[in-house]
Each structure stands twice: as C-alpha cells, then as structure tokens.
Design a protein around this motif. Sequence first.
Motif, PDB file in Angstrom:
ATOM      1  N   CYS A   1      40.310  67.149  75.298  1.00 38.26           N
ATOM      2  CA  CYS A   1      40.741  67.976  76.434  1.00 38.26           C
ATOM      3  C   CYS A   1      40.821  69.457  76.101  1.00 38.26           C
ATOM      4  O   CYS A   1      40.811  70.289  76.989  1.00 38.26           O
ATOM      5  N   HIS A   2      40.948  69.802  74.826  1.00 38.10           N
ATOM      6  CA  HIS A   2      40.995  71.196  74.391  1.00 38.10           C
ATOM      7  C   HIS A   2      42.309  71.906  74.721  1.00 38.10           C
ATOM      8  O   HIS A   2      42.366  73.121  74.696  1.00 38.10           O
ATOM      9  N   THR A   3      43.325  71.158  75.072  1.00 41.37           N
ATOM     10  CA  THR A   3      44.610  71.827  75.291  1.00 41.37           C
ATOM     11  C   THR A   3      45.055  72.531  74.012  1.00 41.37           C
ATOM     12  O   THR A   3      45.580  73.655  74.054  1.00 41.37           O
TER      13      THR A   3
ATOM     14  N   SER B   1      43.222  73.907  71.795  1.00 38.85           N
ATOM     15  CA  SER B   1      42.482  75.172  71.648  1.00 38.85           C
ATOM     16  C   SER B   1      43.097  76.260  72.511  1.00 38.85           C
ATOM     17  O   SER B   1      43.225  77.407  72.084  1.00 38.85           O
TER      18      SER B   1
END
Lengths: 462, 1237
Positions: A19-21, A23
């Motif tokens: 999900c890249h949260t 990042s």
Amino acid sequence: MRLRAQVAMVMNLDKCIGCHTCSVTCKQTWTNREGTEYVWFNNVETKPGIGYPKHYEDQERWKGGWRLDAKGRLVLRSGGRVKRLSRIFANPDLPTLEDYYEPATFDKDVLVSAPAGLTDTPVKQPRSALTGEPINLEWGANWEDGLGGAHERGATDPNITAMAPDAAARVKFEFEKTFMFHLPRICEHCLNPACVSACPSGAMYKREEDGIVLVDQDRCRGWRMCVTACPYKKVYVNHATGKAEKCTFCFPRVEAGQPTICSETCVGRLRYLGLVFYDEDAVLAAASVQDERELLAAQRKVFLDPHDPETVRLATEAGLPEEWVLAAQASPVWRLISDYQIALPLHPEYRTLPMVWYVPPLSPVLDAVGAAGLDDTDADDVFHTIRDLRIPVEYLAELFTAGDSDAVAGVLMKLAAMRSYMRARTLDGTVAEELCEAVGMSGAEIESMYRLLAIAKYDERY
Amino acid sequence: MPSLPEPSAELGNDHVPGHGALLGVRRFLTKETVGDHGRTLHQIDSGAWESFYRDRWSYDRVVRSTHGVNCTGSCSWNVFVKDDLITWEHQATDYPTTGPDSPDYEPRGCPRGASFSWYEYSPSRVRHPYVRGSLITMFRAGLARFGDPVAAWADIVEDPRKAAVYKGQRGRGGFVRASWDEVTTMVAAAHVYTTKTYGPDRVVGFSPIPAMSMASFAAGTRYHALLGGTLLSFYDWYADLPIASPQVWGDQTDVPEAADWWNATYLVMWGSNIPVTRTPDAHFLAEARYRGTKVVAVSPDYADNVKFADDWLAPHPGTDGALAMAMGHVVLTEFFANRQVPYFTDYVRSYTDLPFLVTLREREPGVYVADRFLTAADLGEDGPGAEHKTVLLDDASGEPVVPGGSLGFRYGPEGEGRWNLDLGGVVPALGVLGHATGQVAVDLARFDVGETEGGATMRRGVPVTRIGDQLVTGVFDLVLAQYGVRRGDLPGEWPSGYDDAESPHTPAWQERITGVPAALAAKIGREFARNAERSRGRSLIALGAGANQWFHSDMTYRAFIALVTLTGCQGVNGGGWAHYVGQEKARPITGQQHMSFAFDWQRPMRHQASTPFWYLHTDQWRYEKVPADELASPLGRGLLAGMTFADTVAAAQRMGWSPGHPAFDRNPLDLTDEAAAAGVSTAEHIVAELRAGRLKAVADDPDDPANFPRCLTLWRANLLGSSGKGNEFFMKHLLGVDSLASADECGPDERPRDVTWRDEAPTGKLDLLTAIDFRMTNTGLHADVVLPTATWYEKHDISTTDMHPFVHAFSPAVAPPAEVHTDYDAFLSIADKVSELAVIHLGTRRDVLAAPLQHDTPDELATPSGRVRDWKRGECEPVPGVTMPKLVEVERDYTLIGAKMRAVGPLLDKLGTTTRGITVDVTAELEYLRHQNGVVTDGPFAGRPSLSTADRMCEAILALSGTTNGRVAHEGFLQLEKRTGQQFTDLVEGHETDHVTYAATQEAPQPVVTSPEWSGSEKGGRRYSPFTINVERLKPWHTLTGRQHFFVEHDWVAELGEHLPGYRPPLNMARHFGKPGDLADGGVTVRFLTPHAKWSIHSMYHDNELMLALSRGGPVIWMSVEDAAKIGVADNDWVEAVNRNGVIVARAVVSHRMPEGTVFQYHSPERTVNVPKTEKTGRGKGKRGGYHNSMTRLLVKPTHLAGGHAQMTYAFNYYGPIGSQRDEITVIRRRAQEVEY
C-alpha cells in the motif's frame, strides 16, 4: 567476544499489501523538503521488477557492497582507496537522476486564476520539480507498481538474470502465469556497512549503542562514495545541500521508545522491531565466508542468544542496562530470525550483514490454467502444496539466500504447515503433530509463531 | 549448520579493507572510536548535528481527526501541528481491542490518507469565495438597478442573452473573488427566486455518505429540507447499493465489520480487491490465512489481492453470476439432493422462503410459470394483513400453515407478538415433493441465449399440489428447477451432469461463459459448502464493486446470496455476504437521519433517487437505443411493451413507487393556494387536476422549462469530476457547455410512448451551480460559485463505517485559514440570507410533497402480490398513498429557516424518532441536549436545544441514536419485544446508561452499543455480523415472508423474468449502439471498466503530488499486452479511448496483469491534472480530454423502480435504479505522442 546491541527489523512480506503507507508517512515526516524530492528513505517495490533506482541490485553495474578478493579477503566492490579517490569527482558507479527519476510538480495556480475567455477548462500540466520546465513523465518512484510495464523490463530484474536458465524460464510475463509481491525497503543498518567504510570524510557512522547508521551532516563533504558502496542504494544525495542523507531508523523516536514511523504506520502490520545482541568480533569472519550460501547461517551465528546466561553476563559487563537485556529477550526479531528461523536477510551475498530481514511471501495461488486437471476428490483438503506456489522459490532464493532454494523452501514449509495445523485446530480442535514434525517444530512453537504472525498485537510487534 | 571459518592471519586488521585505507585517514579527521575491525565507526555522542532530525520530529500538539466524505475507511488519525501549521499525520493506534485472541484494528490507514495534509497548503486549496466574473458583474448591476437581490437574479436568468453569457463561460476560467456576504446573498437570492417562481423542489442539493462527516452532511440537507428542496441520493446513484439486498432481505445493506473476517474459515474475495480498496483492514485477511482460513480470489485480472489467494478464478468481466449459479448447482446437488445436511436443511426451513408456496399460472396448455406467493387470503382468511401472510406446508400433516413473521403480522394490533420466526413446532416441508398431487412442466427464464436482452426460456418441472383453487409448488422446488437439479422423473429438460455445457446452470455451462474451468468452479463451490457444514456457517464472500456495478448486478448478487443462505452462513459470525462497495453505515442512524432531514421540524422531506433524476434532467434519455421491453423475458406479459426507460420512470413515479421530485409542472406552493382558493383539499385538487390533464408530472415532460432543476448545490461531492455518469450530457444539457459526446438522439420510432419529446433539446438548464469545497475540482471549475470550506483537519464532526464498530471524531487541528468556513457555517449563512430575503418574497407558505410509498411503513401493504395498476391507463383510480404518491402538506415559514437550523424542533417531543419501524420517545434525550448543548436564548424558538455549531449537531446525533445511547437502544428493543414477542433487551444489559459523547469520540474511537437500528449483536465484545439477531432471536427480516427471499414477487420483476436467481450477461452494447470502432480504424474495441484506485479515493488525492509521484502522474488506462500489441502501443504511450459518449486522453499502462479484451481506467482520474487535449482530427475535436465518466451514459433497469409492495417499497438510498457503468465498451487507439495542454 564483544557484545553489541542492534535495533533491527523484520518485515513479513507474506502480509505486505503493497500500500505504500510506510513510504508516505516516512516521506511526509523526513524528506518532504527541497533537495530530497526524489528521496524515499522507505520505498516499496513491485517484484519482479527492476527497482528504485533502476537495477540497483546489479552490483556488476553499481559496484555496491563487499566481495572476496582472490585471496578470500573482504574488499569493497567499489575498489580500493586509490581507485575510489581517483574517481572522486566523476564517479561512474553513481546512479544518475534518470536512474532514480526526475521528480515532477504540477502547475500551481491555474485552476482558480485562469482568466475568462478560455476555450477549454484549465489544467495543471506536469513540470520538473527541479527545473520548472514542462516534463514528459517517463519514470517515477514507483513506476512498476502492480506490474505496470513489467513485461517490457521485468526480465532484466537482476534476480531473474541471476537465476539458473531453467528456473528463469519459468518466470512468465503472461496473464494467468504471472506472480507479484511487494518489497518494502529501508536502510539495512548493516553490521558490516560498506557505506561507512567507503566514506572518506568520516561522516558516516554506526551508533555504538544501537547500531543505527547515520550521516553526520556537519562532516559530510558530499563525496558520494557511500552511495556507490551501498548495494541497496539507500544512501541519497540531497541536491540542495550536496550532502548524503539516509534512513535514520527514526532515532529520535526510537530513543523515546517509539517504533519507527514506517513500522507504526504499517497498515499490513508486517513490521517487527526489536533489539538483538551480536558479537562484533564475529562479524568479519561471518562476512567473509567463502560460499555465499553459507552467509545466512554465518550471520545467524553472529547473534547472541539473549536468554543465554553468558550473553546476559556480557551485556551487563558491556554496561547495558537491564532493560535492554529484557528487551532483547522479548525481541520479536530474535524470535523470527533465530527461534523460528523464518526471517531471511535481503541479499546476504552483498556481505554487509544487513539488519532488516524478511519473511518470504507464500503467495499460494494456484495456476488458474493448470487447474483444469486438478484433483478435487477431497473437499476438506483445501490447501495446495508448496510445489504449486506461484512465486518460483528460486526467485525468492536470489533475494534472500544467495540462491539457496532449499533454505527458502524450508521457510515456506513452516508457513504452510502453520496454516494447515491451525485449520485443523480452528475447525475441529485437533492437533496435527505430524505437520509440526515435518518442519521440525513443536505444536507449541507453531502456535506461538502463529500468535506472533497473525494476532500480532502492538506490544508484540515492537 | 556449517561452521564459520576461523579468522586467518591474513584477515588481520591490517588487511581489512578500509582499515588501512580510508578509516586510517579518518582517524586523523575524527575523534570517534573506530571499531577494532575497522568496518564500523562507533560514535557515542554525536554532538549537535543530530538535532537536525530531532527538530524535524518535534511538534507542538497532536490532534485526532479523520478523512471523509469520499473514503469509507473511517480511520482515526493523529494530526501533528508545529507553529500552528499542520506538518503530517500518522494513524491512531488506540482502537478498543478485539480481545486477546484476534488481531486488533490498529493502525488503520492508507497512503492516500497519509498524504492528506498536502492539501492544507497546496495550490489546489480554495481559500476564498469565487464567482464567475461575468455573473457577479451582472448581479451587481441588477442590484444597483432594482435594490433587491431577488429581482437582480430574476433579471439575469430570465434574460436569455444574459443567461447565455455566464452559462457559456462555465469551466472556462474567469473566476473573481468576492466576499462571503455578497456571494451568499446571490446564492440565497437564486434559491428564493426559484422557490417563489418555480417551486422549492427545483432547488436541489447533493452530498453523499453522511457517515463520514455527519454534521457537515446535515448542514446542507437540513437546509434543503427546511426550504422544501430536493435532496438527491448517492448510494443507488453510485451503483454501490446492492439492489439484491432489499430484494432478498428487505434491508438496504448490512455487512460484517472487518474483524469478523478473522472468524471466517473460508473466504472468497469476489470482485473485491481488498488490499487496494479496503486497505486499512486488509491485514485481517492476511492474518486469517494463518489461522487456517482458505482464501479464494475471483477477479478478471491479477489484482493485488490475488497473491493472497489459495485459488484464483478469473471469469470474464460481468459473468460472475454464471459462476455463482454453477457453484449453487453443485451445492444443491451435493448437499441437498444427493445428501442432506441437517444444519443446512434446518437453516433454510427457518430463515428462508424456500418452504413457502407459490402459485402457478398456466402459460400454455400443461405448461406453467411461477406467479406469486400463496397467501392466507387464498385460504379464505379475510382479516387484516391476510393478503400479506404467506403459506407453507406442515411436513408432518401436509396441511397448509400460515406461520407468524410475514408482513401481514407486522402492522396493526392483530399481529402484535406474532411477528417472529417461531414456527411453533411445525416442521415446514421443503418443497412439496413429499405431498405432491402431481408434477407439471414449468418454463423458466434464461438469458445466456436469445435474440434480445430478454433471453429465452427453458422448460423444467416441479411437483405440485392444489390448495383451494390454486395449483402451487414450493419455492424450493422452483429453485431446484432453476438451478437444473433434477429429482425423480420430473418433466422437462435437465442437465445430464456437471459436464453438460448446454443446459443451465452446470459447471461446464458456466465454463463456456466465464472461461473458468468447470472442475475449478465445482471444487470451489463444494469446498465452500463443505466448510460451511464443518464450521456451521463460517464461509464468507467478500464482494466488491467489480461484481456489483453492472446493470444486472441484482441478479448476480442473488446468485451470490443464494450460496450463503443455502449453506447457513448468513447471520453467523465469520460467514455470509460481505458487500464492501461504499461502507457507508452511519451507525448512529436515528440521530443522523432525524437531524439531517429536519424531521424534528417536519416530515417527510423531498428525497429523490438520483439515477432517474439525472437520466431525465441531463437528457440522457434522449439518446436511448435500448427500449424497456428489450429487457422483458419471453415469460412476461408485455407490461413494458412500447415503453422506453423514461416511460418506466414516469410510470413508477406516478404510481407512487419511486419518488419524483420536482413533481408537477406547477409550483407546489401555488398548488396549495389554488386548492385553498377553490375550497378543496390540496390532495383533491391535485388528483382532479391530474385527471383533467391540466396538471402534468415533471417526468412526463422533463424538457419543459417549467420543470428544469434550477439551482444545484454540491458539497462534499465532485459530481462533475467523479460520480456523474454520462458526464458529457451533464455538460451539454445541464450546464450548456461543450461536450465530447457524439451519440445520436433517438429516431422517431425510438422515442418514448408517454414522455413528451421536444424537438429542440434544452441546454444550460441550470441557473446556478454552487460548489462548496476545499479544493478546486472539475465540479468547482464548472460551478458559478465556489465557496471555500474547511478541510477534514479543520472542523468538528464524527465518522463511522461498516468496517469497524467505532465512532470517532474529526477535530480542528488548526483554524480554517483565510476566508474559509466549515460546511456547517456556510449553510447557516446561506439560510440566514434566505430568511432575510423571505421576509419580502416568501413569508409563510404551504407546500405539498408527492411522497412515494415508504419502506418499513404500512405503505408496504399497498400493492398485494405486487400487481401493477396504472391509474393513468385506467387500470385503477388515482388514490394518494395507494395507487399514486402520498400528498403531504407542510407549512414553511421561510423567514425562520436559519433559526430552525439552529434549534432542535418540537416534532421530536410529539412524535419521537422512528427508525426501521421502531418509534422511541426521546423526551429524556431532549432534556439532556438542553443541558449539554444549551438552549436557544431568544426568538421564536427560545428554550429549544441549540444546534448552533457542528459539535452541538454531533451531540444531538449521538444522543438520539441507540448505537451511541444505551437508553435509546433499550427502549427500541422494548418496542421490538412487543411486536415480536421475542426477547431482545438483554442484548443491551449493562449498557443502558452508556452514552457516547462527542468529547469521548475525540479522546479515542468509541465502541457502539447493540441496537435495533441494526441487525447484529455486539454483546460481550462480539464482532458485528449482520442478521445474527434475526437468526438467534427469531426476528423477521423486513420482507414479505419475513424470511430471506429466493423468490421475489412483483409484476415488473416477473416481466423481466427475475423471480428467481439467475445469470444475466452484460448488456450487449455493441448490438444496441454499434461498435465504437475497430482495428480497421486503428483501434481496438474493449470492455471499459473503472475499478477503484490505489492512488486515489475517487478523484480525491488524484491531484495530490505524493500520490502522483507514486503513480504515473496523471490519468492512465491499463491494458493487456495483447490488446496493446494490436494497436502498436508500448507502456506509457498516449492513447485515446473513444466511444459515442465521449473521449479520454491518457497514458497506457501495459501489463500482463490484464486480461485481453478489457481495459481499466481506475476510478477516478481528476480532470484538472495532466489531461491533454484530444486529437484535433478525432471525435473530441481538440478539446480537453474527458475522465472515466465521459465514456458512460445512464441506463435504467425498470425492476429498480418497482415499488409499493413489501420489501420492494421505496426508501432513500435504499432502493432505486443504480447508476451502473460496467457494461460499457470503448475503442482504444494510439494517438500522436505530442500532446497539447
């Protein structure tokens, strides 16, 4: 024997939803400023893929990490002092902005300020965040997300090119034969950091108390040797200050007893933080074993069992507070790496002894095409064997075990056994001891591993 | 384990690279300790430099808030503030625990939410009121001339030349700043003028999803309610509403919370990409696998969720129903016919309509079709409700029995204590086979073959018996016939086995349609049921928009629901359906609805179903090529013959099934005056005028200027940049600007039967479009007025969702900047202006509302057996509230609208609150609110509880709802106990005094109390799963039988051949509208799907630079390698998507993840970012490219209009045609790679 403490991380890729949260929260906190637009201390890659920066895993190209010289001695791949000094102003082994990506911004004000009489709606056009000029977007921080364009470039993934040809041939870039998983990456805070060794300015250091690798911003002279030396390409140049910057393992938070931002905000709850003790005197030898496939075992052996009275004695001698000993004994990282042995280091062959480890993804999905001939006689036999797994074990082996497929398969077997064991427990209340034996664990161990992986309460993750 | 090599002499320190070299140098440069081996440098005290990062991490305060409206995640966030600037946000981790043996909710969130603070100081932010320069200039001139804002407004909009000036400039720049006072004066003048001249129902408001900021929603809806305005629905409009839910359960939507996935032991993700669209809770899925849960993904592409699955089924898009029917065939064969599973049999006897009897109608000699439920009236009973009491057979005696629990027991004193599912010892016969007097052939509908969308028929057989003069069979018998599961020697044509590919609905039959191997389909169906058998119902299907947003999604869903009801999974923790398409559950629903719709002042308000509204008012009906009877089954009786969809809309509205606001071609304020002048009641007057043909329904002539919607206010919405299906028709007809559509209007023989066709299509119908937003969207660009509103980090509000059982707060981390006001305050200021202008222009008027027959009221009894009677065609008399809408009069003092918004009105003292048919006296709550909120201190409403601020509104919502106020829940359950004779109040034992305050929601997420407002029990920390109360406490579903329905009865449903679950394929758009192009034109024709995006929540975040950086930085279309190759497209090439409705310009993302023949444009690209112009030579003629809804146009499914009967009775956002969009096709072609902006 010299005991040191290290804060370390394990990420369970089998739970990563990509999900890249991590990042975003990392970037919002640490690098949303001029000079670091292109910098992601934490990024997430879609595998198979070439990564960020492009092909960073190709050390033939980028010369990161260590290698053994002809005499079996550990040397920086980027070369000796003379070679590196000679290239100090024109380092050919340094990724360019094109290898990362040129960050974009978009017209600022046109939507509300557009004058009357336009023939069409106003629109925000992309521009280079560096030059302000219109930009043709051709690459980005996460260009390969969800296998976008993967059939064009994926085969050049260094993990695929490193595979044996027959195994590599089984990696398909075709619908219904594809596979995918996500690989979140931060600085590895290695026990044997190549970046630190390569720094000519003495700016890079590994903190004694917790092993966090940092760049002293006052000392950094911008030589960028660290960028080349880091095989994970997790040291970046701030183009505004000209200095190197990198993941700090959120030391201001860790010092206050808080998890790193990427850990606490990880929506998949897949990151574990903990303290491990290791023998600093054993690091060099472990990094220098001849056979790359022995590096995993060698690194595991560097760690000291926090429950061993001898370790406790050494820790006390080294002046570590009792709290730290207790923390190391409760460490989920220790349990995942050493007790259950399901966590693996990323690219041990770089010989940096990385300290962010991974549980490989199970991804059990059956090949839909092959399903026509499936055996469907027993409706209670619902799981596939790991023979059927979609992600080739050999691919995972290139990432985590320097090509040792058996080591990866052993981990996957444990995860699969846990699922079957727990299915029987949940549905019928029965205990399948034979499953435990097959993977060399006890039922109690499987259940405690299950609790750590599945229930994973906040206090047990960090 | 291998032994480590001993360090050799050669590896001594001198030879350690770096040690002798650079580290040696470093020793002279630094004072730190160098590790003995030289690889590491240990620095104990780093000195001052580390303060750089320590300073970055420092902050002044942390404030709890959340995100919404457009996201239904309802995650609690900590917002960090430094120097009064918002710096970043991290997820809160303090959710109440789920208990020691299951994963907790923390840390719910996603990358989109994590990037929200970017908007705070972004160039997209709207910080001042904006108005089109030409409009405000004319308004100022008019004001100077007339001295009256209302006259100034009239002077502009009634002058075609002036109107054309500002309408033509919509979306074309030219905004100027103006003061709040001036802009709200103009908006109020427009609303007052429209109310006075055309009617208050021409003032329209739209704002979706109250759950994710209830006070902000209530601000505008309350305003419109008090004005008499029309409020548009969103849930059906978004095609998030699963129409099958009200059809089967009599319930809008009720689903398990995410933590209940943990309780499933078999979990199918069907068209639901959980990691992407349910990001905050996806971990429960990943974690349940470790507990031994088998996971299956059904997805046409290799979506992000597939990697978590043990099996992947990839049906062709839109064919999910065929797969589900085949799985049902396996379940019925192996678990009902060949072998009986007591758990399943007991379940379907008690909780479904399978044992009930259905009459048969002879279609041709000896061949029958199912007709309607047998009722007590057929048995000779004539008491109240007899026509709504359904009948089954006692298996022991074979005699007909009328069990309690059906609709006939729900209302009136006779049914008191008998509206329950207690069968009193009767064991119902499952089908009539054991008691049959014969067997007959029946014709059933099939849609996989046939000349029209209506398909064909198949002949099978059922056992029958005769009761009175009716030939009947069981629903169970019909279901087995429908699925093709034969018993004995029943007549008809039956499948020869699973491998019979010709006869519906076998595994081999579905393989031909879906492409899923028959053996795999059978295996999953079998495992699903076997797991349910072993676990007593813990098999779960998580459904998503991929399966739902099709034209015939109701039929697809009924096939899904059949799987979970046959196997006893519904109403069981860890089992059942889990529909996650808009998780818009406002848990404190009673307070939310009564406050939002101003039910404390007057009831009802003008609730309108959006799809038919926009279908008519954006003139999408003028382009219709699919006649309504195209959908009719050959089994139908020609009820839709000659009708278009527009005709069905008009018919459904005049019969009182579906709301029609605005209603008549005359101002409703004038209709009451006319009646008064004539000395008759308003209802009599209206009926007489209608009969005489002097009064016409708006739907009969939507292009009459008297019938236009005149003012539209959008808040919390991006109608023209995200949700507006048929966007290009909105552009042309509603706004009056250029459109990218090239569709042809209906030819003379394609036009409506009843609805008036005007040769000249009107354009620019709307006089005033007001957008209230904090960022500039495509809607804002096209609005006449843009009012700046507070962000989600700048206001007080509350949020809930289906996904978790908590209520938590929005809180202002900083004050709204510049000239920004909250939604709440914005509507108060508009209401005050209206009140001011009303002193001269409106005063007190009587309004009359044409209200549809209403769900959960005795209106459900209006149409026994769902028999259609159209008064206009002489089939019956027009009787308000029976064969036509109810006509309800409401008095409005327009000078007090602002004052009423700020006070809780007196109707609550008198009527209490009513939710789902349960009325609660709220005297105690009103008294509480007087103290908690304070009272209005002066004016006509002095002493009433105050609602002057948004946090007071939150308190009122929380106090009036059972989920957040244990006393209210307890009293509601007492009422339910009276009606049902069953016990419920113990469900709230110990929680009677629980009361969630707004302050508590700011402290931490607060768990809700079990309440009759919903159907699940949370007693003792149980995870929420719907209908557990129905199953465990024998509470009927709100349906005709009181049970879960396989058989749905209504004339229009029968007409479409949809009595029973079945498979209807995607609409054949190429046949109806022609292929948009093909390879010969350099393009490839593909299905155009719009699944939900990873980098945005609808259009929100699509303009956020963090999300743009992590994606491809603008609009993209995902396509397969094969399709890309056909047209020479490489990854990242610019392409155009072209069909009759519009044109898109986007980059191609080419991926082998995609199946051939289908493209995705993820919902929803923001048209304001990186959208070039179309090619000049193409159909878009060099205009700004469209967005995904530029490719769509509405189609109306008539069964979604059907009403007036049992569970098929209207409620807002509960029933109504869905704005489906998945059946669309487009051509994709490579375009010139040089683009112009």
